[in-house]
Design an enzyme around this catalytic site. Structure first.
Site, mmCIF file in Angstrom:
data_model
loop_
_atom_site.group_PDB
_atom_site.id
_atom_site.type_symbol
_atom_site.label_atom_id
_atom_site.label_comp_id
_atom_site.label_asym_id
_atom_site.label_seq_id
_atom_site.Cartn_x
_atom_site.Cartn_y
_atom_site.Cartn_z
ATOM 1 N N ARG A 226 -90.192 41.472 22.359
ATOM 2 C CA ARG A 226 -90.091 40.915 23.160
ATOM 3 C C ARG A 226 -89.699 39.871 23.511
ATOM 4 O O ARG A 226 -90.365 38.619 21.906
ATOM 5 C CB ARG A 226 -91.899 41.066 24.192
ATOM 6 C CG ARG A 226 -92.169 42.268 25.026
ATOM 7 C CD ARG A 226 -91.522 42.533 26.368
ATOM 8 N NE ARG A 226 -91.798 43.713 26.902
ATOM 9 C CZ ARG A 226 -91.136 44.905 26.546
ATOM 10 N NH1 ARG A 226 -89.879 44.906 25.674
ATOM 11 N NH2 ARG A 226 -91.754 45.821 26.619
ATOM 12 N N GLU A 255 -83.647 36.528 30.628
ATOM 13 C CA GLU A 255 -82.736 38.149 29.922
ATOM 14 C C GLU A 255 -82.025 38.430 31.429
ATOM 15 O O GLU A 255 -83.488 38.209 32.632
ATOM 16 C CB GLU A 255 -83.749 39.244 29.505
ATOM 17 C CG GLU A 255 -83.860 39.101 29.084
ATOM 18 C CD GLU A 255 -84.497 40.549 27.724
ATOM 19 O OE1 GLU A 255 -84.940 41.586 28.178
ATOM 20 O OE2 GLU A 255 -84.513 40.299 26.787
ATOM 21 N N HIS A 274 -80.911 44.182 25.398
ATOM 22 C CA HIS A 274 -82.032 44.848 26.091
ATOM 23 C C HIS A 274 -82.215 46.141 26.136
ATOM 24 O O HIS A 274 -83.190 46.460 27.013
ATOM 25 C CB HIS A 274 -83.017 44.287 27.146
ATOM 26 C CG HIS A 274 -84.869 44.507 26.843
ATOM 27 N ND1 HIS A 274 -85.382 43.885 27.107
ATOM 28 C CD2 HIS A 274 -84.624 45.646 26.258
ATOM 29 C CE1 HIS A 274 -86.304 44.482 27.235
ATOM 30 N NE2 HIS A 274 -86.655 44.964 26.813
#
Length: 315
Positions: A226, A255, A274
């Site tokens: 993360r 993000e 991601h």
């Protein structure tokens, strides 16, 4: 059983929609945006398929959140439990995929592939000297399925490996040196490469800050966990100063990564959006979990990867 209405969030991993369209027992809603998700839930849909949470998604009809990600930090777990909403996750679906992606970021840094790609876009033939992984010391933070997968692969590359786990006494895996989080500083000082494969901390505070980066020194860092695990400002300073040799990041603090972030332009950074867990086989693997939990929703099986909700709470 009454007609079951399932809402698919417009952002979802590959082929999840294909799998759901093949289930005749459900009525599938595929809204184009989150306002559409909210409308479908307000109109009585009972199931939400998502890895993104908004408080507006919690409607009286919602009984089950079929998560398409492994993490749970985005969900209000206490609130879901108090409303008897079952939350299930996709834990285990993308373990091999993310472990492979982590290794690709690791190799891109040590073999300087990111710099080579930048040279390529400028039509510049620049010979870059990379380094071997064999003999390097790797610290893996987080030894769930992904961290364990990285560890097994790293052993085959002749690396020395130390793991960090919140409860090292509960570890059962391939490593012989596994330490608690209180040993982070010592692991950073020992390691050539620090690889993060852990979930966010409960308070979302970083595990890696200025001190840990200084101890890592002229090493590399890879994050497939993360974005909140790293103090991003400290990371940028370490990369700019040349103290840290490189960072491979599949996740960032915000993000999508803001267009003005220095991380985009630093030559010693390799970024992916991601997407470490995405692959064409995701929908099929996730579907195995969903199919079992669909039976559990009907009271005909046990829940798999259940995080919240009382047994039978979704029926």
């Amino acid at each position: 059983m009454p007609e079951l209405h399932v809402v698919l969030h417009p952002r979802h991993p590959p082929a999840v929609d294909t799998f759901l369209r093949g289930i005749p027992e459900i009525v599938l809603h595929c809204p184009a945006d989150e306002e559409g998700v909210i409308r479908a839930l307000n109109n009585g849909a009972q199931v939400l398929v998502t890895f993104i949470w908004r408080d507006a998604f919690l409607t009286p009809s919602l009984k089950w959140i079929a998560g398409t990600g492994a993490g749970t930090e985005q969900y209000p777990l206490d609130v879901l439990s108090s409303h008897h909403v079952v939350l299930t996750t996709a834990a285990g679906v993308h373990s091999d995929c993310v472990a492979e992606h982590a290794f690709s970021l690791l190799l891109a840094l040590t073999r300087r592939i990111g710099e080579s790609v930048r040279n390529m876009t400028q039509h510049h033939w620049g010979a870059l000297v990379g380094e071997e992984l064999a003999g390097k010391k790797l610290g893996i933070v987080g030894l769930g399925r992904i961290g364990e997968g990285v560890a097994r692969r790293a052993q085959n590359w002749g690396m020395s490996i130390t793991g960090v786990k919140r409860h090292p006494d509960q570890y059962q895996g391939c490593l012989t040196d596994v330490r608690g989080v209180d040993q982070m500083a010592a692991v950073c000082e020992w390691a050539d490469i620090l690889l993060l494969a852990a979930p966010a901390t409960p308070d979302r505070r970083p595990l890696v800050g200025e001190r840990e980066l200084e101890l890592l020194g002229a090493g590399w860092i890879v994050n497939v966990g993360r974005g909140s695990l790293i103090d991003e400002a400290a990371l940028i300073r370490a990369l700019r100063s040349g103290g840290l040799r490189g960072a491979g990041l599949d996740v960032t603090a915000i993000e999508p990564l803001p267009t003005g972030s220095p991380l985009w332009d630093l030559p010693n950074v390799v970024l992916s959006a991601h997407n470490a867990g995405d692959s064409p086989g995701y929908g099929r693997r996730w579907g195995v979990i969903f199919a079992q939990n669909l039976l559990a929703f009907a009271g005909a099986a046990d829940w798999r990867n259940q995080v919240t909700g009382l047994p039978g709470g979704a029926r």
